[in-house]
Every structure is written in structure tokens, then in C-alpha cells.
Motif scaffolding. Sequence first.
Motif, short mmCIF file in Angstrom:
data_model
loop_
_atom_site.label_atom_id
_atom_site.label_comp_id
_atom_site.label_asym_id
_atom_site.label_seq_id
_atom_site.Cartn_x
_atom_site.Cartn_y
_atom_site.Cartn_z
N LEU A 104 0.83 -1.21 0.00
CA LEU A 104 0.00 0.00 0.00
C LEU A 104 0.86 1.26 0.00
O LEU A 104 0.54 2.24 -0.67
CB LEU A 104 -0.95 -0.01 1.20
CG LEU A 104 -2.05 -1.07 1.16
CD1 LEU A 104 -2.86 -1.03 2.45
CD2 LEU A 104 -2.95 -0.87 -0.05
N ILE A 105 1.96 1.24 0.72
CA ILE A 105 2.88 2.39 0.72
C ILE A 105 3.52 2.55 -0.66
O ILE A 105 3.63 3.67 -1.17
CB ILE A 105 3.94 2.22 1.83
CG1 ILE A 105 3.28 2.39 3.20
CG2 ILE A 105 5.08 3.23 1.65
CD1 ILE A 105 4.16 1.99 4.37
N LEU A 106 3.93 1.45 -1.27
CA LEU A 106 4.51 1.52 -2.61
C LEU A 106 3.50 2.04 -3.63
O LEU A 106 3.86 2.72 -4.59
CB LEU A 106 5.06 0.16 -3.04
CG LEU A 106 6.33 -0.30 -2.33
CD1 LEU A 106 6.68 -1.72 -2.75
CD2 LEU A 106 7.48 0.65 -2.63
N GLU A 107 2.21 1.72 -3.42
CA GLU A 107 1.17 2.21 -4.32
C GLU A 107 1.11 3.73 -4.31
O GLU A 107 0.83 4.36 -5.33
CB GLU A 107 -0.19 1.63 -3.93
CG GLU A 107 -1.34 2.13 -4.75
CD GLU A 107 -1.22 1.77 -6.22
OE1 GLU A 107 -1.55 2.63 -7.06
OE2 GLU A 107 -0.80 0.65 -6.54
N MET A 108 1.37 4.32 -3.16
CA MET A 108 1.37 5.79 -3.08
C MET A 108 2.50 6.39 -3.89
O MET A 108 2.41 7.53 -4.34
CB MET A 108 1.47 6.24 -1.62
CG MET A 108 0.22 5.97 -0.83
SD MET A 108 0.29 6.71 0.79
CE MET A 108 0.86 5.32 1.75
N LEU A 109 3.56 5.65 -4.11
CA LEU A 109 4.72 6.14 -4.84
C LEU A 109 4.67 5.82 -6.33
O LEU A 109 5.40 6.41 -7.12
CB LEU A 109 6.01 5.56 -4.24
CG LEU A 109 6.22 5.84 -2.76
CD1 LEU A 109 7.45 5.11 -2.25
CD2 LEU A 109 6.35 7.34 -2.50
N ALA A 110 3.83 4.86 -6.71
CA ALA A 110 3.74 4.43 -8.11
C ALA A 110 2.31 4.57 -8.59
O ALA A 110 1.38 4.21 -7.88
CB ALA A 110 4.19 2.98 -8.24
N PRO A 111 2.11 5.09 -9.78
CA PRO A 111 0.74 5.25 -10.29
C PRO A 111 0.16 3.93 -10.78
O PRO A 111 0.89 2.98 -11.03
CB PRO A 111 0.94 6.22 -11.46
CG PRO A 111 2.32 5.91 -11.95
CD PRO A 111 3.11 5.57 -10.72
N GLY A 112 -1.16 3.89 -10.91
CA GLY A 112 -1.77 2.77 -11.59
C GLY A 112 -2.75 1.94 -10.79
O GLY A 112 -3.47 1.15 -11.36
N ALA A 113 -2.80 2.06 -9.49
CA ALA A 113 -3.73 1.29 -8.65
C ALA A 113 -3.59 -0.21 -8.87
O ALA A 113 -4.57 -0.93 -8.97
CB ALA A 113 -5.17 1.75 -8.86
N ILE A 114 -2.38 -0.71 -8.95
CA ILE A 114 -2.14 -2.15 -9.10
C ILE A 114 -1.64 -2.73 -7.78
O ILE A 114 -2.17 -3.71 -7.29
CB ILE A 114 -1.11 -2.44 -10.22
CG1 ILE A 114 -1.61 -1.93 -11.55
CG2 ILE A 114 -0.77 -3.91 -10.27
CD1 ILE A 114 -2.81 -2.64 -12.10
N LEU A 115 -0.63 -2.11 -7.21
CA LEU A 115 -0.04 -2.64 -5.98
C LEU A 115 -1.04 -2.61 -4.82
O LEU A 115 -0.93 -3.41 -3.89
CB LEU A 115 1.22 -1.85 -5.62
CG LEU A 115 2.36 -1.92 -6.62
CD1 LEU A 115 3.51 -1.03 -6.19
CD2 LEU A 115 2.82 -3.35 -6.80
N MET A 116 -1.99 -1.68 -4.89
CA MET A 116 -3.00 -1.59 -3.84
C MET A 116 -3.74 -2.92 -3.69
O MET A 116 -3.98 -3.38 -2.57
CB MET A 116 -3.99 -0.47 -4.19
CG MET A 116 -5.20 -0.41 -3.30
SD MET A 116 -6.29 0.95 -3.71
CE MET A 116 -6.87 0.50 -5.33
N TRP A 117 -4.09 -3.55 -4.80
CA TRP A 117 -4.85 -4.79 -4.75
C TRP A 117 -4.02 -5.94 -4.21
O TRP A 117 -4.53 -6.81 -3.51
CB TRP A 117 -5.43 -5.11 -6.12
CG TRP A 117 -6.34 -4.01 -6.55
CD1 TRP A 117 -6.13 -3.10 -7.53
CD2 TRP A 117 -7.59 -3.66 -5.95
NE1 TRP A 117 -7.17 -2.21 -7.59
CE2 TRP A 117 -8.09 -2.53 -6.63
CE3 TRP A 117 -8.34 -4.19 -4.90
CZ2 TRP A 117 -9.29 -1.94 -6.30
CZ3 TRP A 117 -9.54 -3.58 -4.57
CH2 TRP A 117 -10.01 -2.47 -5.26
N PHE A 118 -2.74 -5.95 -4.49
CA PHE A 118 -1.86 -6.96 -3.92
C PHE A 118 -1.70 -6.73 -2.42
O PHE A 118 -1.65 -7.68 -1.64
CB PHE A 118 -0.50 -6.95 -4.62
CG PHE A 118 -0.57 -7.50 -6.01
CD1 PHE A 118 -0.54 -8.86 -6.23
CD2 PHE A 118 -0.68 -6.65 -7.10
CE1 PHE A 118 -0.61 -9.38 -7.53
CE2 PHE A 118 -0.75 -7.16 -8.39
CZ PHE A 118 -0.72 -8.52 -8.60
#
Length: 149
Positions: free
Chosen positions: A18-32
Motif C-alpha cells: 500500500l505504501i509503494l502504491e502511493m509512490l507508483a501510479p496505476g492502482a495495481i499494488l493496492m490490490w496486492f
Amino acid sequence: MFDSLVYWHWVVFGFVMLILEMLAPGAILMWFGIGAIIVGGLLFMFPEMSWELQVLIFAVFSITSVFAWKHWRKGKPEDDTESGTLNQRGRALIGRQVPLVEGIKNGVGRVQIDDTFWRVEGNDLEVGTLIRVTDAEGATLKVEPAINQ
């Protein structure tokens, strides 16, 4: 190595995602990340769950949620980057009506819109004539006389 997985490993991994999702666009890591947190919660409730089942639940939930999100967001207009006017200031001005600052002579003149002077092209018109922006090509606006002069 995987036999020693406990619930907090999954929870920490989920929050890192979730923290990495804030740094990278795309809403992909959020689901993982959410998938990992769910597996951590399930492992907390069922501590005897095998690591194979944990990984399977994580993979299934994460992959299906990514595809479900992409499918749900597909038709949303705010995701259509082609239709927006971001970085196209001239296109954002289409429809605006302003008076000519410099009359159009030989097809070229100038207007001031907000704090910017724009080159305009159109039929010859006098200074002060109210014009309407009809199109934009780069930093040049295509104009025509406004109907309600």
C-alpha cells in the motif's frame, strides 16, 4: 522458509504494498496489498492454514481484484486521457469570447485571455471586436466573430 509464515508477515507485506502504491501510479499494488492483508487476517483466524493455501488465496484474490478493477474503471470518462485538455491550454479556451487586443490583419492578430497574449488567426477584424475561439493549434487560436456583439 514458507513454513514459518505467520499472519503479521502478510499484514506487513500488505502495508508495504500500500505504501509503494502511493509512490507508483496505476492502482495495481493496492490490490496486492489488500490481498496480503486479507490473507493475514485469514491466517490469524485459521493459524493451521498451509503456506500453499495462503499463496493460492493471495494470488487468486489479487489477480481477480486487479482485473475486476480494470473492468469496472474501463468506461469511466475521467480515465480517458485522450479527451482531456491537460497540457493543452489552447484547447481549454475553445468557446471563450474575448475582445481583440490587436486587430486581425492578413489573417493574424492577438487577444489577451487572462494573463496571456495569444496569436489568433481568422478573417480580418478591427481592434475591440468580440471574437469566439473555435479551435487551437499549438499556441495559435482559430477565431471567428462572436454572434452576440
